[in-house]
Every structure is written in C-alpha cells, then in structure tokens.
Design an enzyme around this catalytic site. Structure first.
Site, PDB file in Angstrom:
ATOM      1  N   CYS A   1      38.318  40.867  45.520  1.00  0.00           N
ATOM      2  CA  CYS A   1      37.609  41.563  44.453  1.00  0.00           C
ATOM      3  C   CYS A   1      36.101  41.254  44.574  1.00  0.00           C
ATOM      4  CB  CYS A   1      38.201  41.170  43.105  1.00  0.00           C
ATOM      5  SG  CYS A   1      37.616  42.136  41.710  1.00  0.00           S
TER       6      CYS A   1
ATOM      7  N   ASP B   1      43.338  52.076  45.463  1.00  0.00           N
ATOM      8  CA  ASP B   1      42.248  51.377  44.789  1.00  0.00           C
ATOM      9  C   ASP B   1      41.144  52.373  44.418  1.00  0.00           C
ATOM     10  OD1 ASP B   1      40.474  49.422  43.873  1.00  0.00           O
ATOM     11  OD2 ASP B   1      40.833  48.087  45.570  1.00  0.00           O
TER      12      ASP B   1
ATOM     13  N   HIS C   1      44.203  47.939  43.584  1.00  0.00           N
ATOM     14  CA  HIS C   1      43.325  46.780  43.510  1.00  0.00           C
ATOM     15  C   HIS C   1      44.130  45.545  43.115  1.00  0.00           C
ATOM     16  CE1 HIS C   1      39.123  45.439  43.351  1.00  0.00           C
ATOM     17  NE2 HIS C   1      39.479  44.638  42.364  1.00  0.00           N
TER      18      HIS C   1
END
Length: 257
Positions: free
Chosen positions: A130, A191, A223
């Site tokens: 991330c 994502d 994600h």
C-alpha cells in the site's frame, strides 16, 4: 513458500522493539526480528502501510526472519506519538501525512543499521505494501543503495499534478531513472489504487529506462489481498505472492547472488 522448512532445522527467532537513530537524528522505534545464530543473514527494511506500525507488520517481520532474514520495521509514525496503532495512524493522517524526504531518510538509516550488524551479509532489500510499497520504491529510487525492492500494490506511485502536496511534491514515477535495484511488483487486477492502467504506465516508464523488474498481476484480487483480517484477502493469490517475494529476495539478497 508454505512449509518450506526442515523439521530438524533450528528455528529460533529473536524479536522485539528497539530504537535506532533515524534520518534526522531522532531515536525512532523499530520492530526487529532475526534468526538465532551468527549468520551471515541478508536484511529487509519493512515500510509499513497507512494503517500504521501494526500487528500485521510485526508478523511480516517474523515471517522474513523465519526465512533467514534480519527484518527491521521502523515506526514511521513514531514522531506523531504513541498509543493504539489505529489512533496513532489517524493522528498522523490528520496532521497531513508523512513527509517523503523524512520517510526516505528513515528507511535509508534503517538499511544502514542492518548493514552494520555483525550478523549481516551486506545485502539489504526494502519491502512495503500500500503506501509502504510507494515508500519502499521511493527510497530505492530517490536514495539508491538498496539491493532489491518489493512494491506490493503501492498506491500513488503514478501521481497527477493535482495529487501532489508539499509533503509529497514529486511523483515517484519521476524518480524511475534513479532506481538502481531490481524491482518486484505485485498487483491485483481489481485494485483501484493503483488501477491496472496506472500499473501499465509504471511499467512503460521502467522499460523506457531499461530497469530490471518483474510485475505479477492477480485476477480476482484487489487492494490488500495479503491481508487475512480483511474481506480483501485472497488466500491463493497471497500464498503465490509470498512465494514470489521470498524467491525474489532469495535471488538478490543471499550471499553469492
């Protein structure tokens, strides 16, 4: 990567919180996990994600240690204060988030701390998911000096001008020419941050500059697909992804590679 061990092998770990001299000279907390024994061991710097210096990243550090690495995960929110990881992360975000320059300095100082250990083999990679994936790539591209970098679904690597801020003034993409380490990227095709199109744009820039990289994309994953405590978890993709991370670091960080 599951069960990649011998039942008669020593498997002791040493793990706990320490403090190291970070980029601006501050003492910053870090979680360190390492195998028992004299080494030499390769090192990995873990750049934690936006939820903060949390339990998940301590588990990540121990997983690397289980596979023969000394892992250090600095608390990038340490200067914000202390308390529940979620509360500290929220306070850091409310304050405007992290400054890119300071994050790079903290990660570089952690790298140098690893290299100075008597058990080190001299090779250090950097890993993040991330926002931590973005920070890992930023440090490897802006500062250089890492031996491998793993960016797992790093959002914001490709940033439009209106997405830049005083603390994040330059798109990480614009530092691509400075990347001097092989790069592993793992991404979910569902994502939205980054989207597959942004991953394509990143890949184009890497090819343009002749960089050594490998990207892997997972259909049906979005994600955070490593995060077993969230609905985003995709076990098969996560296991394959961990195998790719450990294979990649094994090829680039072990002695003689």
């Amino acid at each position: 990567m599951w069960n990649s061990l011998r039942t008669d092998a020593p498997a002791g770990l040493v793990a706990g919180v320490t403090a190291y001299r970070a980029g601006d000279g501050d003492l910053v907390h870090a979680y360190v996990a390492r195998p028992e024994g004299p080494g030499p061991f390769p090192g990995v710097v873990l750049a934690h994600h936006m939820p903060g210096w949390d339990e998940l990243y301590r588990e990540f550090a121990r997983r690397f240690a289980d596979h023969g690495y000394t892992a250090i995960c600095p608390d990038l929110y340490c200067r914000t204060g202390h308390g529940d990881p979620d509360d500290v992360a929220a306070a850091a975000r409310a304050d405007g988030g992290l400054d890119d320059g300071l994050v790079v300095a903290d990660l570089v100082a952690a790298r140098d701390w690893l290299r100075a250990l008597p058990t080190a083999n001299g090779r250090v990679g950097v890993f993040g998911t991330c926002s931590g994936g973005r920070h890992a790539l930023l440090a490897a591209s802006r500062a250089g000096g890492f031996d491998a970098v793993a960016d797992l679904w790093g959002g914001g690597v490709v940033a439009a001008p209106d997405e830049l801020t005083p603390r994040r003034p330059v798109s990480v993409l614009d530092y691509t020419a400075g990347l001097d380490a092989p790069l592993l990227g793992l991404f979910g095709d569902q994502d939205q941050h980054p989207t597959p199109e942004l991953v394509d744009r990143h890949e184009e820039e890497l090819r343009k500059h002749g960089k050594e990289y490998e990207f892997h994309r997972y259909a049906g994953a979005g994600h955070g697909f490593f995060y077993y405590h969230r609905a985003a978890y995709r076990p098969e993709s996560a296991m394959d992804g961990w195998a790719k991370v450990l294979d990649f670091f094994g090829r680039h960080l072990t002695t003689g590679s």
